[in-house]
Scaffold this active site. Sequence first.
Site, PDB file in Angstrom:
ATOM      1  N   GLU A   1      17.178  51.702  38.309  1.00 51.08           N
ATOM      2  CA  GLU A   1      17.013  52.906  37.498  1.00 51.08           C
ATOM      3  C   GLU A   1      17.591  52.600  36.125  1.00 51.08           C
ATOM      4  O   GLU A   1      18.715  52.109  36.018  1.00 51.08           O
ATOM      5  CB  GLU A   1      17.711  54.110  38.144  1.00 51.08           C
ATOM      6  CG  GLU A   1      17.036  54.584  39.416  1.00 51.08           C
ATOM      7  CD  GLU A   1      15.563  54.963  39.257  1.00 51.08           C
ATOM      8  OE1 GLU A   1      15.175  55.438  38.166  1.00 51.08           O
ATOM      9  OE2 GLU A   1      14.788  54.753  40.211  1.00 51.08           O
TER      10      GLU A   1
ATOM     11  N   LYS B   1      29.631  45.664  42.214  1.00 48.71           N
ATOM     12  CA  LYS B   1      30.145  45.238  40.908  1.00 48.71           C
ATOM     13  C   LYS B   1      30.079  46.411  39.934  1.00 48.71           C
ATOM     14  O   LYS B   1      28.998  46.903  39.621  1.00 48.71           O
ATOM     15  CB  LYS B   1      29.300  44.098  40.328  1.00 48.71           C
ATOM     16  CG  LYS B   1      29.969  43.495  39.103  1.00 48.71           C
ATOM     17  CD  LYS B   1      29.011  42.755  38.189  1.00 48.71           C
ATOM     18  CE  LYS B   1      28.535  43.556  37.015  1.00 48.71           C
ATOM     19  NZ  LYS B   1      29.575  44.082  36.121  1.00 48.71           N
TER      20      LYS B   1
HETATM   21  P1  NAD Z   1      23.942  47.591  31.183  1.00 46.44           P
HETATM   22  O1  NAD Z   1      22.531  47.312  31.526  1.00 46.44           O
HETATM   23  O2  NAD Z   1      24.516  46.904  30.011  1.00 46.44           O
HETATM   24  O3  NAD Z   1      24.885  47.209  32.432  1.00 46.44           O
HETATM   25  C1  NAD Z   1      24.691  47.763  33.726  1.00 46.44           C
HETATM   26  C2  NAD Z   1      25.367  46.857  34.749  1.00 46.44           C
HETATM   27  O4  NAD Z   1      24.668  45.610  34.806  1.00 46.44           O
HETATM   28  C3  NAD Z   1      26.822  46.511  34.417  1.00 46.44           C
HETATM   29  O5  NAD Z   1      27.587  46.484  35.596  1.00 46.44           O
HETATM   30  C4  NAD Z   1      26.689  45.106  33.832  1.00 46.44           C
HETATM   31  O6  NAD Z   1      27.876  44.344  33.935  1.00 46.44           O
HETATM   32  C5  NAD Z   1      25.586  44.538  34.723  1.00 46.44           C
HETATM   33  N1  NAD Z   1      24.913  43.352  34.169  1.00 46.44           N
HETATM   34  C6  NAD Z   1      24.832  42.955  32.889  1.00 46.44           C
HETATM   35  N2  NAD Z   1      24.127  41.785  32.803  1.00 46.44           N
HETATM   36  C7  NAD Z   1      23.737  41.468  34.067  1.00 46.44           C
HETATM   37  C8  NAD Z   1      22.979  40.401  34.625  1.00 46.44           C
HETATM   38  N3  NAD Z   1      22.474  39.427  33.879  1.00 46.44           N
HETATM   39  N4  NAD Z   1      22.770  40.398  35.957  1.00 46.44           N
HETATM   40  C9  NAD Z   1      23.244  41.391  36.746  1.00 46.44           C
HETATM   41  N5  NAD Z   1      23.989  42.426  36.276  1.00 46.44           N
HETATM   42  C10 NAD Z   1      24.227  42.476  34.942  1.00 46.44           C
HETATM   43  O7  NAD Z   1      24.073  49.178  31.066  1.00 46.44           O
HETATM   44  P2  NAD Z   1      25.346  50.040  30.640  1.00 46.44           P
HETATM   45  O8  NAD Z   1      25.602  49.829  29.186  1.00 46.44           O
HETATM   46  O9  NAD Z   1      26.454  49.816  31.596  1.00 46.44           O
HETATM   47  O10 NAD Z   1      24.799  51.534  30.893  1.00 46.44           O
HETATM   48  C11 NAD Z   1      24.000  52.220  29.978  1.00 46.44           C
HETATM   49  C12 NAD Z   1      22.545  52.169  30.386  1.00 46.44           C
HETATM   50  O11 NAD Z   1      22.405  52.627  31.722  1.00 46.44           O
HETATM   51  C13 NAD Z   1      21.651  53.078  29.557  1.00 46.44           C
HETATM   52  O12 NAD Z   1      20.450  52.405  29.259  1.00 46.44           O
HETATM   53  C14 NAD Z   1      21.379  54.262  30.481  1.00 46.44           C
HETATM   54  O13 NAD Z   1      20.198  54.957  30.211  1.00 46.44           O
HETATM   55  C15 NAD Z   1      21.346  53.577  31.796  1.00 46.44           C
HETATM   56  N6  NAD Z   1      21.572  54.505  32.894  1.00 46.44           N
HETATM   57  C16 NAD Z   1      20.521  54.836  33.696  1.00 46.44           C
HETATM   58  C17 NAD Z   1      20.691  55.753  34.727  1.00 46.44           C
HETATM   59  C18 NAD Z   1      19.550  56.115  35.633  1.00 46.44           C
HETATM   60  O14 NAD Z   1      19.798  56.546  36.749  1.00 46.44           O
HETATM   61  N7  NAD Z   1      18.306  55.957  35.205  1.00 46.44           N
HETATM   62  C19 NAD Z   1      21.942  56.341  34.939  1.00 46.44           C
HETATM   63  C20 NAD Z   1      22.991  55.976  34.098  1.00 46.44           C
HETATM   64  C21 NAD Z   1      22.796  55.062  33.086  1.00 46.44           C
END
Ligand code: NAD
Length: 490
Positions: A253, A178
């Site tokens: 992560e 997803k």
């Molecule tokens: P997000 O947490 O909003 O979403 C990440 C994914 O989770 C998306 O595909 C989203 O649709 C899905 N999601 C949302 N609600 C969910 C649920 N209830 N159950 C399952 N899946 C769900 O993050 P974002 O805005 O897409 O990305 C930004 C964040 O990602 C920042 O906090 C950044 O630091 C982090 N990030 C971390 C790494 C790493 O490797 N540590 C790398 C890139 C980004």
Amino acid sequence: MSEQRSKPTGLYIAGEWITDTDESIVSKNPSNSDEVVAEVAKGDRSDAQDAVDAAVHAQDEWASLTTHERGSYLHETASIIEDRKEELSQLVVQEMGKTIGAASGELQRTIDLLNYYAEVARDAGGNAPPSASENTLTYTQREPWGTAGVITPWNYPIAIPTWKMAPALIAGNTVVFKPASQTPTIAAELVSAFEEAGLPEGVINFVPGSGSDVGDEITTNDDIDIVTFTGSYQVGDHVHTAASDEGKRVQCEMGGKNPIIVDDSADIDLAVELTINGGFTGLSGQACTATSRAIILESVYDEYIDRLIERVESLTVGDPLDESSDMGPKSSAGGLEGDLDYIEIGKEDGATLRTGGNRLEGDEYEDGYYVEPTVFTDVEPDMRIAQEEIFGPVLAVLEVADYDEAIEVANSVQYGLSASICTNRLDHAKQFVRDIETGIVKVNQTSTGVEMQMPFGGRKQSSTETFKEQGRQALDFYTHEKAVYVTHTE
Ligand code: NAD
């Protein structure tokens, strides 16, 4: 852009693209919000269930191939993406707004990851420590964990899915993927490249859709054996709990609040460049490893700040497809609002806004989500702008008396992903590597940027710390390891 090839859109389940869903996701260009990049079919829970069924159905046959055979699909996928590198780099820019140089780097990393894991596949078995008995052969054997749920963010919309799916596949797992709803089109291109490489049907299944619906189904479905997630702490913590409660192996992560420490021996020009590259250019601060705190020893503080502000004010913010732009827009209206909210919070909490702080408007900025690169000074360690992940080009600068205070401040956050020190003192470098509470440690490098053969992952709220990603260590997550003893009786 190629005109002959029609773009893949929609869901991909059991080797079929599905476009006739009730709802769609409209992907828009953050540098021009009137421009629709693509409208793609949006899946729901029942689509996710179909995808899981297809992945489970395909699993035994996929696992029965040799790792060499599975690796050859990755080489082929890499070569297809390489042929389209320019076109796909432009798509990344249009869909999430990083600069063309950063997007091209992400595409190259994707190609390299696929080729790397295709080669790791040749050597992806267990090991064979010698037995204590003369007539016994001892060795370990890796076996696939099963069907993997892969949930990814928008900021590295093709590289992150690749660094999860490539090791999952060579280990013999099948996948339900997803993508983030902001970047479904580039994710579909990755899936399409696997399809074109001849990956057997059902091995990768792709369901764009909302997190609370498709994401939740993947996290909790009985037939998903293993869940890998990258995104925010808030969502990741929920995914970790929900998947663990269902007895699944899970790896998350998450966010970061990454510091650079600049000590009294540092090359200040280098320190400023590391800060600029880690905190502003390319992704406008939207990397999990982005530099968002600069912790500066008082003896070099004035010199560092003067040069930093001059350098920040020289950055060109503009069309991310224009190679002369250092920074593009924020990836969404919500991301822009978040930055502007934090800028207000910083001011209200008593930090000094030294440069930036505004949305960019007029002319080329009119329809995009542009914000000025922003620096706060006089930041106290407990202020929200020093503690919380802003995920934008907003830097908090903190002045400290000495190295000991610098380390204390650096570790005084809930996150622990990456950290950097700029120093010419070997004692400080060694102490820093030992003392800093992060998974990635850099000396005289930016907090961003990692090499794929090295393990990747954070500590504290940046990671569940269950397993590492990337490197050969990624295979540990996706495999069972059996300890085998074979004794011959004659
Ligand atoms: P997000 O947490 O909003 O979403 C990440 C994914 O989770 C998306 O595909 C989203 O649709 C899905 N999601 C949302 N609600 C969910 C649920 N209830 N159950 C399952 N899946 C769900 O993050 P974002 O805005 O897409 O990305 C930004 C964040 O990602 C920042 O906090 C950044 O630091 C982090 N990030 C971390 C790494 C790493 O490797 N540590 C790398 C890139 C980004």
